[in-house]
Design a protein around this motif. Structure first.
Motif, PDB file in Angstrom:
ATOM      1  N   ALA A 252       0.847  -1.198   0.000  1.00 35.07           N
ATOM      2  CA  ALA A 252       0.000   0.000   0.000  1.00 35.07           C
ATOM      3  C   ALA A 252       0.881   1.247   0.000  1.00 35.07           C
ATOM      4  O   ALA A 252       1.797   1.365   0.813  1.00 35.07           O
ATOM      5  N   GLY A 253       0.579   2.148  -0.904  1.00 38.12           N
ATOM      6  CA  GLY A 253       1.336   3.407  -0.981  1.00 38.12           C
ATOM      7  C   GLY A 253       2.498   3.361  -1.952  1.00 38.12           C
ATOM      8  O   GLY A 253       3.041   4.417  -2.315  1.00 38.12           O
ATOM      9  N   ALA A 254       2.879   2.147  -2.382  1.00 38.79           N
ATOM     10  CA  ALA A 254       4.066   2.053  -3.263  1.00 38.79           C
ATOM     11  C   ALA A 254       3.856   2.824  -4.562  1.00 38.79           C
ATOM     12  O   ALA A 254       4.793   3.444  -5.080  1.00 38.79           O
ATOM     13  N   ASP A 255       2.613   2.815  -5.065  1.00 42.45           N
ATOM     14  CA  ASP A 255       2.353   3.483  -6.352  1.00 42.45           C
ATOM     15  C   ASP A 255       2.512   5.001  -6.249  1.00 42.45           C
ATOM     16  O   ASP A 255       2.709   5.674  -7.247  1.00 42.45           O
ATOM     17  N   ARG A 256       2.458   5.532  -5.007  1.00 42.01           N
ATOM     18  CA  ARG A 256       2.615   6.990  -4.832  1.00 42.01           C
ATOM     19  C   ARG A 256       4.017   7.345  -4.331  1.00 42.01           C
ATOM     20  O   ARG A 256       4.317   8.504  -4.077  1.00 42.01           O
ATOM     21  N   ALA A 257       4.865   6.327  -4.169  1.00 44.93           N
ATOM     22  CA  ALA A 257       6.206   6.574  -3.613  1.00 44.93           C
ATOM     23  C   ALA A 257       7.152   7.064  -4.711  1.00 44.93           C
ATOM     24  O   ALA A 257       6.945   6.798  -5.897  1.00 44.93           O
ATOM     25  N   THR A 258       8.182   7.763  -4.280  1.00 47.37           N
ATOM     26  CA  THR A 258       9.171   8.288  -5.227  1.00 47.37           C
ATOM     27  C   THR A 258      10.530   7.663  -4.910  1.00 47.37           C
ATOM     28  O   THR A 258      10.947   7.656  -3.743  1.00 47.37           O
ATOM     29  N   MET A 259      11.180   7.161  -5.924  1.00 48.95           N
ATOM     30  CA  MET A 259      12.521   6.621  -5.722  1.00 48.95           C
ATOM     31  C   MET A 259      13.434   7.735  -5.203  1.00 48.95           C
ATOM     32  O   MET A 259      13.374   8.864  -5.706  1.00 48.95           O
ATOM     33  N   HIS A 260      14.237   7.425  -4.196  1.00 50.46           N
ATOM     34  CA  HIS A 260      15.069   8.460  -3.587  1.00 50.46           C
ATOM     35  C   HIS A 260      16.087   8.975  -4.607  1.00 50.46           C
ATOM     36  O   HIS A 260      16.724   8.175  -5.300  1.00 50.46           O
ATOM     37  N   PRO A 261      16.234  10.309  -4.697  1.00 54.64           N
ATOM     38  CA  PRO A 261      17.194  10.855  -5.683  1.00 54.64           C
ATOM     39  C   PRO A 261      18.614  10.337  -5.494  1.00 54.64           C
ATOM     40  O   PRO A 261      19.349  10.179  -6.476  1.00 54.64           O
TER      41      PRO A 261
END
Ligand code: FO1
Length: 317
Positions: free
Chosen positions: A171-180
């Protein structure tokens, strides 16, 4: 991130063991350890990050090795006092461990990002390597079971992994951002290896791969992606991986894990006990080697780390 030569994706215990070996085998500024944070949850008002803490406790020599989580020489005064008050004690938080959760929770409330707080904890613990949460966004593993969906720690600790598993969602993975910082490490001109530590492929590595852009980024790098099997001789070294596999209808073999990674990984490492699976794994299109992968002590961890690094370098020639 210019100097990063090795990125290790890790869950808890098994992953942290190899991460420690890699930390001893490589110069500190060459290693980036990416930790699963989909086991994280809020409990008693505290933000708990089990895999991140297992990694930082392991790298700093604080880990309770026999238990597999928490701090060595722990005391339980707070938990006992809480229980006397009628509070919950199913998730066992030791006194020193609570200090980590208090510090992290306070810093997050002040507006710090999880990656910043993790860097602060690493400095305080004397860890020179970069340990990065898979993202700064909340992602939670939800375990589908025959009894319905369960939040991960309910399944793992409260129900002791007993319910039959039917699937997982993050849950929430689809809204997560890969860390720069991870994006920059993928772009490092010095990158020579991406290692999937011998962590549970379904609940430790899969959540990291579910972050948008992660598999695409991995597929675009030139360095080899090498996964180390968490299964030896049909059994998981620790944790519920083998039980989950059989409940999902998968054979509990390294070959089965290799198939799981075959679209992404370049190569797969099995324990020498499973050397009879090497040929079948190579037929999947993966390079494959058998080597001793059981890590019973620090010498084993360093030896495996060195072997994996050498293997990766041989592959990238
Ligand atoms: N695992 C348990 O089996 N029982 C516990 O009471 C427990 C407490 C705990 C406290 C802090 C922490 O960081 C980890 C803890 N774990 C406990 C381990 C944790 O649930 C799992 O190891 C991971 O989430 C799976 O990688």
């Amino acid at each position: 991130m210019k100097n990063i030569s090795t990125i290790a994706f890790s869950g808890g215990v098994g992953g942290a063991k190899l991460a420690l070996g890699l930390a001893r085998a490589l110069p500190p500024d060459e290693l980036l350890i990416v930790a699963n944070t989909a086991d994280d949850f809020d409990h008693l008002g505290l933000h708990i990050c089990p895999d991140l803490d297992t990694i930082t406790y392991t790298l700093s020599g604080r880990a309770n090795r026999s238990q597999g989580w928490g701090v060595e020489g722990e005391t339980w005064n707070c938990l006992e006092a809480l229980y006397e008050l009628g509070g919950p004690n199913w998730f066992r938080l030791g006194d020193r461990d609570i200090a980590t959760h208090l510090y992290r929770t306070q810093r997050l409330r002040e507006g710090a990002r999880l990656s910043e707080v993790t860097a602060e904890i690493c400095v305080a613990f004397g860890i020179a390597q970069r340990v990065l949460p898979m993202c700064d966004d909340p992602v939670s593993t939800i375990v589908g079971t025959a009894e319905g969906e369960l939040p991960f720690q309910d399944y793992f600790v409260r129900h002791r992994c007993e319910p039959r598993v039917t699937g997982f969602r993050f849950a929430g993975a689809d809204r997560a951002t890969m860390h720069p910082e991870l994006g920059a490490a993928f772009d490092s001109p010095d990158l020579r290896a991406v290692i999937f530590c011998p962590s549970n492929p379904f609940i430790s590595i899969a959540p990291m791969l579910a972050i948008p852009g992660m598999t695409e980024a991995l597929l675009s790098i030139r360095a080899p992606i090498v996964a180390v099997s968490p299964i030896i001789g049909g059994k998981a070294v620790k944790g519920p991986a083998a039980k989950m596999m059989s409940e999902l209808g998968l054979p509990t073999t390294s070959l089965s894990v290799a198939k799981h990674y075959s679209d992404l990984a370049t190569a797969f490492i099995v324990d020498e006990m499973d050397s009879d699976e090497v040929a079948c794994i190579r037929e999947l299109g993966l390079a494959c080697e058998a080597m001793p992968t059981l890590m019973n002590n620090d010498d084993d961890k360093l030896r495996l780390a060195r072997s994996v690094i050498t293997y990766c370098h041989d592959l990238s020639r």
